[in-house]
Design an enzyme around this catalytic site. Sequence first.
Site, PDB file in Angstrom:
ATOM      1  N   SER B  34      29.416  57.683  37.404  1.00 55.79           N
ATOM      2  CA  SER B  34      30.523  56.819  37.013  1.00 55.79           C
ATOM      3  C   SER B  34      30.388  55.412  37.608  1.00 55.79           C
ATOM      4  O   SER B  34      30.613  54.413  36.925  1.00 55.79           O
ATOM      5  CB  SER B  34      31.847  57.452  37.449  1.00 55.79           C
ATOM      6  OG  SER B  34      32.906  56.626  37.065  1.00 55.79           O
ATOM      7  N   GLU B  55      33.981  61.120  51.589  1.00 57.66           N
ATOM      8  CA  GLU B  55      33.893  59.660  51.671  1.00 57.66           C
ATOM      9  C   GLU B  55      33.892  59.151  53.108  1.00 57.66           C
ATOM     10  O   GLU B  55      33.238  58.141  53.412  1.00 57.66           O
ATOM     11  CB  GLU B  55      35.050  59.024  50.897  1.00 57.66           C
ATOM     12  CG  GLU B  55      35.022  59.307  49.399  1.00 57.66           C
ATOM     13  CD  GLU B  55      35.545  60.686  49.004  1.00 57.66           C
ATOM     14  OE1 GLU B  55      36.100  61.396  49.880  1.00 57.66           O
ATOM     15  OE2 GLU B  55      35.406  61.066  47.834  1.00 57.66           O
ATOM     16  N   PHE B  80      39.111  55.927  46.695  1.00 59.76           N
ATOM     17  CA  PHE B  80      38.358  56.735  47.664  1.00 59.76           C
ATOM     18  C   PHE B  80      37.393  55.882  48.489  1.00 59.76           C
ATOM     19  O   PHE B  80      36.778  56.363  49.435  1.00 59.76           O
ATOM     20  CB  PHE B  80      37.594  57.843  46.940  1.00 59.76           C
ATOM     21  CG  PHE B  80      38.433  58.587  45.935  1.00 59.76           C
ATOM     22  CD1 PHE B  80      39.691  59.050  46.291  1.00 59.76           C
ATOM     23  CD2 PHE B  80      37.990  58.787  44.641  1.00 59.76           C
ATOM     24  CE1 PHE B  80      40.486  59.709  45.371  1.00 59.76           C
ATOM     25  CE2 PHE B  80      38.782  59.443  43.713  1.00 59.76           C
ATOM     26  CZ  PHE B  80      40.029  59.914  44.073  1.00 59.76           C
ATOM     27  N   ASP B 114      43.518  58.910  34.427  1.00 61.61           N
ATOM     28  CA  ASP B 114      43.601  59.776  35.603  1.00 61.61           C
ATOM     29  C   ASP B 114      44.885  59.643  36.412  1.00 61.61           C
ATOM     30  O   ASP B 114      45.179  60.484  37.253  1.00 61.61           O
ATOM     31  CB  ASP B 114      42.385  59.550  36.504  1.00 61.61           C
ATOM     32  CG  ASP B 114      41.169  60.307  35.995  1.00 61.61           C
ATOM     33  OD1 ASP B 114      41.361  61.362  35.363  1.00 61.61           O
ATOM     34  OD2 ASP B 114      40.032  59.845  36.211  1.00 61.61           O
TER      35      ASP B 114
END
Lengths: 279, 313
Positions: B34, B55, B80, B114
């Site tokens: 992505s 992360e 994130f 999302d």
Amino acid sequence: MPYTEKELHDLRKIAADLRADLIDMIPAGKVGHLGGSSSIMDVTAALYFKHMRVFADPKDPRRDRCVFSKGHAVLAQYAAFAELGYVSREDLKKVKTLDGTLQGHPDMDHTPGIEAVTGSLGQGLSVSLGMALGLRVDGSDSRVYCIVGDGEMDEGQIWEAAMASAAHRVDNLVAIIDRNGVQATDTVEKVLPNGQIREKWEAFGWNAIEIDGHDMLQILEALDAAKQCKGKPTAIIANTVKGKGFPFAEGKAAYHNAAMTEEEYKEALSIVARMREEV
Amino acid sequence: MSKMNMRKAYGEALLELGRDNKSVVALEADLGKSTMSNMFGGAFPERYFQMGIAEANMISAAAGLALTGHVAYASTFAVFASGRPYDQIRSSVAIPRLNVKICGSSAGLSDFGDGKTHQSVDDIALMRVLPNMKVFSPADYYETKKIVKAMAEMDGPCYIRVNRNDVPNVTEEDTLFEPGKAVQMKDGSDAVVYATGYMVYQALEAAKILEAEGISVRVVNLHTIKPLDAEGVQAAAKGMKGAVTVEEASVIGGMGAAVCEALAEGPAESRVRVLRMGIPDCFGTSAQTYEELLVEYHLMPQDIVQCVKKAIV
């Protein structure tokens, strides 16, 4: 690797000297992390004065790296740095003061020899993993040693780093767990029990070795065994005593970060004097 | 006007950097397809590190890579990449001023489907408050590419936020990019609109509408939110009847706030009234299209038109 009695003796002498430096840094009334610094002191001595590749220039690219992920124990490192000549004895006396150079937690800006900024717990092992990867990319044979507290294993990031280190097969990385059994407010058992530590590290894909973290020979042999282990990182679970060497503080959470009384300070001074003689 | 993708710009720039600079490494957290950092991974697998959905570890490990002399690019979705590993960025990266370049991908509302957990309304404010951090918000494909490459030459930590969707180009391949400079995209005499990211295009569209109504608008592109070009921002407001800021992020602590600070502290002739446009003090929401969300949050050219009119009253 076999070690002579003289080598072990010399290292014990250095460990006694480092404990003397530690006491110099935190005279009566001055708050400091006595407990966690003294529990890791024998390992610190073994790393800096025998096992690791250490140079007069703390930035020599051939050096091995040591990261105190449990950054509050940095006083142990400062003691070693004074012996190595990276900092002066005057610097030690000014630890955690506005006009001093030695900060309360590891600070690369101020202290030659400090490899990373740590102190916010849980991050040092990940930083060490990054170093191990970076050294590998560069074809360097330098190794990375990371000191992790047993209380610090509460932090989830430690386990992220554990998983990733095994996945990336960084056999140039060693985590040394200072298992002193006591954290800031109470025993590990009471705060957040961390169970079968050795089995946990093994389950995460590490080579795990359990030792007495105050036995110089066991420390050195474990570090050597880690060096021989290929294809996976090694965790050395060093069973230690918080406040080791100072009976008034041993095993007590109250001395995680506290000031000694005048009486305790005098006792500590006579203990380190005796230690240096006895060794 | 052609539409192009900023994520693709990120991937391409990273790939080119990898070819030109052997010290560049990249880390990813299971979103490399992505963020398009996987383009780098395909070409330089030995310098590309899959860190899994972790992360915090990715950011601190990037610090470790920087400490061994590498320029470490770490990318994931903006939420994130900023808020989730905030303390890792603060402690492992920003305090020691390490060469870690963080890419907040699918930033702002651009991950429209999302919903609020994935839409970064707060990343600009979070990164801006960190000492030693530079914050970039490119307007289009070309600017993204230039910033990603320029970050490798900058000393210390950088954060760049990247839109998920194809957006119109407002700059050209050979447009000069100067880090830290406010860019006048269009001159005007009644009001100034400071915009960042995709909102630069929206502001230019708004300016066209206003121009037709006889209101002359200067549009300033703030691709660098920190360090802010305070003098440039102040100069652009001089003699204006009002100012508007527009960003695809919370109006609290973001680019608009930075502009207000610069104008308030600037010379008297720059102290115009400022209206801030952006996400009000709230989180995002799911939608079927990106445009639906921009309408919902009043970030369309017509919204800017109305706001400019209010600002110059």
